[in-house]
Design a protein around this motif. Structure first.
Motif, PDB file in Angstrom:
ATOM      1  N   ASN A 115       0.844  -1.184   0.000  1.00  0.00           N
ATOM      2  CA  ASN A 115       0.000   0.000   0.000  1.00  0.00           C
ATOM      3  C   ASN A 115       0.884   1.240   0.000  1.00  0.00           C
ATOM      4  O   ASN A 115       1.763   1.385   0.850  1.00  0.00           O
ATOM      5  CB  ASN A 115      -0.896  -0.019   1.248  1.00  0.00           C
ATOM      6  N   ALA A 116       0.641   2.136  -0.944  1.00  0.00           N
ATOM      7  CA  ALA A 116       1.463   3.341  -1.049  1.00  0.00           C
ATOM      8  C   ALA A 116       1.404   4.182   0.225  1.00  0.00           C
ATOM      9  O   ALA A 116       2.368   4.890   0.555  1.00  0.00           O
ATOM     10  CB  ALA A 116       1.038   4.177  -2.246  1.00  0.00           C
ATOM     11  N   CYS A 117       0.283   4.128   0.935  1.00  0.00           N
ATOM     12  CA  CYS A 117       0.151   4.886   2.181  1.00  0.00           C
ATOM     13  C   CYS A 117       1.059   4.335   3.275  1.00  0.00           C
ATOM     14  O   CYS A 117       1.387   5.044   4.234  1.00  0.00           O
ATOM     15  CB  CYS A 117      -1.295   4.868   2.672  1.00  0.00           C
ATOM     16  N   ASP A 118       1.448   3.070   3.144  1.00  0.00           N
ATOM     17  CA  ASP A 118       2.245   2.416   4.181  1.00  0.00           C
ATOM     18  C   ASP A 118       3.719   2.307   3.837  1.00  0.00           C
ATOM     19  O   ASP A 118       4.507   1.797   4.645  1.00  0.00           O
ATOM     20  CB  ASP A 118       1.700   1.005   4.447  1.00  0.00           C
ATOM     21  N   MET A 119       4.109   2.747   2.648  1.00  0.00           N
ATOM     22  CA  MET A 119       5.512   2.574   2.259  1.00  0.00           C
ATOM     23  C   MET A 119       6.410   3.421   3.160  1.00  0.00           C
ATOM     24  O   MET A 119       6.058   4.535   3.552  1.00  0.00           O
ATOM     25  CB  MET A 119       5.706   2.941   0.784  1.00  0.00           C
ATOM     26  N   ASP A 120       7.560   2.863   3.484  1.00  0.00           N
ATOM     27  CA  ASP A 120       8.508   3.545   4.373  1.00  0.00           C
ATOM     28  C   ASP A 120       9.915   3.102   4.001  1.00  0.00           C
ATOM     29  O   ASP A 120      10.542   2.302   4.696  1.00  0.00           O
ATOM     30  CB  ASP A 120       8.191   3.205   5.831  1.00  0.00           C
ATOM     31  N   PHE A 121      10.405   3.621   2.893  1.00  0.00           N
ATOM     32  CA  PHE A 121      11.716   3.222   2.396  1.00  0.00           C
ATOM     33  C   PHE A 121      12.819   4.030   3.081  1.00  0.00           C
ATOM     34  O   PHE A 121      12.600   5.152   3.539  1.00  0.00           O
ATOM     35  CB  PHE A 121      11.780   3.421   0.875  1.00  0.00           C
ATOM     36  N   PRO A 122      14.030   3.476   3.134  1.00  0.00           N
ATOM     37  CA  PRO A 122      15.157   4.214   3.737  1.00  0.00           C
ATOM     38  C   PRO A 122      15.420   5.525   3.000  1.00  0.00           C
ATOM     39  O   PRO A 122      15.085   5.675   1.821  1.00  0.00           O
ATOM     40  CB  PRO A 122      16.330   3.240   3.572  1.00  0.00           C
ATOM     41  N   GLU A 123      16.037   6.454   3.675  1.00  0.00           N
ATOM     42  CA  GLU A 123      16.346   7.752   3.078  1.00  0.00           C
ATOM     43  C   GLU A 123      17.245   7.596   1.856  1.00  0.00           C
ATOM     44  O   GLU A 123      18.142   6.756   1.825  1.00  0.00           O
ATOM     45  CB  GLU A 123      17.030   8.651   4.108  1.00  0.00           C
ATOM     46  N   GLU A 124      16.971   8.431   0.861  1.00  0.00           N
ATOM     47  CA  GLU A 124      17.766   8.530  -0.360  1.00  0.00           C
ATOM     48  C   GLU A 124      17.996   7.169  -1.022  1.00  0.00           C
ATOM     49  O   GLU A 124      19.126   6.798  -1.354  1.00  0.00           O
ATOM     50  CB  GLU A 124      19.092   9.233  -0.068  1.00  0.00           C
ATOM     51  N   THR A 125      16.901   6.442  -1.243  1.00  0.00           N
ATOM     52  CA  THR A 125      16.965   5.141  -1.909  1.00  0.00           C
ATOM     53  C   THR A 125      16.843   5.265  -3.420  1.00  0.00           C
ATOM     54  O   THR A 125      17.572   4.607  -4.171  1.00  0.00           O
ATOM     55  CB  THR A 125      15.847   4.218  -1.393  1.00  0.00           C
ATOM     56  N   PHE A 126      15.928   6.122  -3.896  1.00  0.00           N
ATOM     57  CA  PHE A 126      15.588   6.176  -5.318  1.00  0.00           C
ATOM     58  C   PHE A 126      16.033   7.488  -5.965  1.00  0.00           C
ATOM     59  O   PHE A 126      16.103   8.536  -5.310  1.00  0.00           O
ATOM     60  CB  PHE A 126      14.078   6.029  -5.501  1.00  0.00           C
ATOM     61  N   ASP A 127      16.300   7.406  -7.271  1.00  0.00           N
ATOM     62  CA  ASP A 127      16.580   8.616  -8.041  1.00  0.00           C
ATOM     63  C   ASP A 127      15.288   9.330  -8.427  1.00  0.00           C
ATOM     64  O   ASP A 127      15.250  10.558  -8.482  1.00  0.00           O
ATOM     65  CB  ASP A 127      17.348   8.261  -9.315  1.00  0.00           C
ATOM     66  N   TYR A 128      14.243   8.549  -8.708  1.00  0.00           N
ATOM     67  CA  TYR A 128      12.960   9.132  -9.122  1.00  0.00           C
ATOM     68  C   TYR A 128      11.806   8.295  -8.579  1.00  0.00           C
ATOM     69  O   TYR A 128      11.944   7.089  -8.332  1.00  0.00           O
ATOM     70  CB  TYR A 128      12.837   9.188 -10.649  1.00  0.00           C
ATOM     71  N   VAL A 129      10.665   8.959  -8.423  1.00  0.00           N
ATOM     72  CA  VAL A 129       9.404   8.291  -8.081  1.00  0.00           C
ATOM     73  C   VAL A 129       8.405   8.643  -9.175  1.00  0.00           C
ATOM     74  O   VAL A 129       8.300   9.806  -9.576  1.00  0.00           O
ATOM     75  CB  VAL A 129       8.863   8.759  -6.714  1.00  0.00           C
ATOM     76  N   ILE A 130       7.685   7.639  -9.676  1.00  0.00           N
ATOM     77  CA  ILE A 130       6.655   7.893 -10.678  1.00  0.00           C
ATOM     78  C   ILE A 130       5.333   7.257 -10.244  1.00  0.00           C
ATOM     79  O   ILE A 130       5.311   6.314  -9.449  1.00  0.00           O
ATOM     80  CB  ILE A 130       7.037   7.353 -12.071  1.00  0.00           C
ATOM     81  N   SER A 131       4.244   7.782 -10.774  1.00  0.00           N
ATOM     82  CA  SER A 131       2.925   7.207 -10.520  1.00  0.00           C
ATOM     83  C   SER A 131       1.994   7.698 -11.624  1.00  0.00           C
ATOM     84  O   SER A 131       1.809   8.903 -11.793  1.00  0.00           O
ATOM     85  CB  SER A 131       2.400   7.636  -9.151  1.00  0.00           C
ATOM     86  N   LEU A 132       1.437   6.777 -12.388  1.00  0.00           N
ATOM     87  CA  LEU A 132       0.607   7.143 -13.530  1.00  0.00           C
ATOM     88  C   LEU A 132      -0.859   6.810 -13.267  1.00  0.00           C
ATOM     89  O   LEU A 132      -1.265   5.648 -13.293  1.00  0.00           O
ATOM     90  CB  LEU A 132       1.090   6.439 -14.802  1.00  0.00           C
ATOM     91  N   GLY A 133      -1.651   7.855 -12.989  1.00  0.00           N
ATOM     92  CA  GLY A 133      -3.086   7.692 -12.809  1.00  0.00           C
ATOM     93  C   GLY A 133      -3.478   6.878 -11.592  1.00  0.00           C
ATOM     94  O   GLY A 133      -4.526   6.215 -11.602  1.00  0.00           O
ATOM     95  N   VAL A 134      -2.678   6.940 -10.534  1.00  0.00           N
ATOM     96  CA  VAL A 134      -2.915   6.095  -9.356  1.00  0.00           C
ATOM     97  C   VAL A 134      -3.236   6.897  -8.101  1.00  0.00           C
ATOM     98  O   VAL A 134      -4.073   6.487  -7.286  1.00  0.00           O
ATOM     99  CB  VAL A 134      -1.687   5.188  -9.096  1.00  0.00           C
ATOM    100  N   LEU A 135      -2.604   8.045  -7.922  1.00  0.00           N
ATOM    101  CA  LEU A 135      -2.769   8.794  -6.673  1.00  0.00           C
ATOM    102  C   LEU A 135      -4.218   9.204  -6.426  1.00  0.00           C
ATOM    103  O   LEU A 135      -4.608   9.441  -5.278  1.00  0.00           O
ATOM    104  CB  LEU A 135      -1.862  10.025  -6.674  1.00  0.00           C
TER     105      LEU A 135
END
Length: 273
Positions: A115-135
């Motif tokens: 669940n996107a509401c529950d995600m809790d990734f470590p700091e500075e993990t990804f270069d980019y975040v994308i979401s197409l028609g989901v939020l």
């Protein structure tokens, strides 16, 4: 051949293993002014290219609401990205993994039911975040933007597309918009999205109104084919709303308010400096 293979072959006339570099998507097409009118499947790929145009080659990307994995496969094959895709629907995660396997991309693509509401990734993990028609389907957007910002590396950014409410939307407009977005709608105004991103530290925010060039144009073109390209993957999941008769009715009621910009569709981009 699985049901998913059959569905994709019905839409594009190609078997998954024969598609090549041009990866299909169930998102809307993109028809910018002055560009030639191209077939809907090609315009869908142009949609992905436009919304992800800031993403650099070789990046590590988080795809929120990855669905069947089309976008992540496209990013891996065209931009040599590594992608972690998350989605609430277990069956879609299963098919995304199968899709990645068919293209020998298992070393670059990972999928988790989350669940996107529950995600809790470590700091500075990804270069980019994308979401197409989901939020639009996510109730706690505060949590999503807060965690997305934390998980992004400095210099990275977030890119997403979403249906939006106009700054002045009536009760009827909201009901129509909710129905067209499969009646699970937590729609925001552009100003509300901008405020949310600023609240959580994002800067250099860009927006692009694609109500006519993506949403309306796709509806108009897909009506002639009874919405086959747009709706076949939804039919695979047996969504009640994924029927041409219902989409025709929704289109008839929705078009006037769309043209008045009582609601619409936007691309968004913001950076973490």
């Amino acid at each position: 051949m699985t049901s998913y293979d059959k569905t994709m072959e019905q839409i594009y006339g190609l078997k998954l293993g024969e598609i090549g570099d041009e990866i299909p998507s169930r998102h809307f097409g993109f028809y910018p002014p002055g560009e030639p009118e191209i077939p809907l499947p090609d315009a869908q790929k142009r949609y992905i290219r436009e919304v992800t145009k800031h993403i650099k080659k070789g990046s590590y990307v988080l795809d929120i609401g990855c669905a069947f994995g089309e976008t992540s496969v496209w990013l891996a094959r065209n931009l040599d990205c590594r992608v972690l895709g998350i989605d609430l629907v277990e069956s879609q995660i299963k098919h995304a993994r199968e899709f990645a396997k068919k293209f020998d991309l298992e070393d670059r693509l990972e999928y988790r039911a989350l669940n996107a509401c529950d995600m809790d990734f470590p700091e500075e993990t990804f270069d980019y975040v994308i979401s197409l028609g989901v939020l639009v389907h996510v109730p706690d957007k505060d949590a999503v933007f807060a965690n997305a910002f934390k998980a992004l590396k400095k210099g990275g950014g977030i890119a997403f597309s979403d249906p939006i409410l106009g700054e002045k939307s009536s009760w009827l407009t909201k009901q129509i918009a909710a129905t067209v977005t499969f009646n699970v709608s937590f729609m925001q105004k552009v100003s509300e999205y901008e405020a949310l991103m600023k609240k959580h530290g994002f800067s250099n925010i860009e927006t692009l109104d694609v109500t006519e060039t993506a949403f309306v144009k796709t509806w108009d073109l897909s009506k002639a084919e009874k919405y086959k390209t747009v709706l076949e993957p939804f039919k695979y999941e047996n969504y009640f709303w994924a029927r041409p008769s219902i989409l025709n009715l929704a289109r008839m009621f929705a078009r006037p308010s769309l043209m008045k910009r009582n609601w619409g569709w936007y691309f968004f981009w913001a950076e973490k400096e």
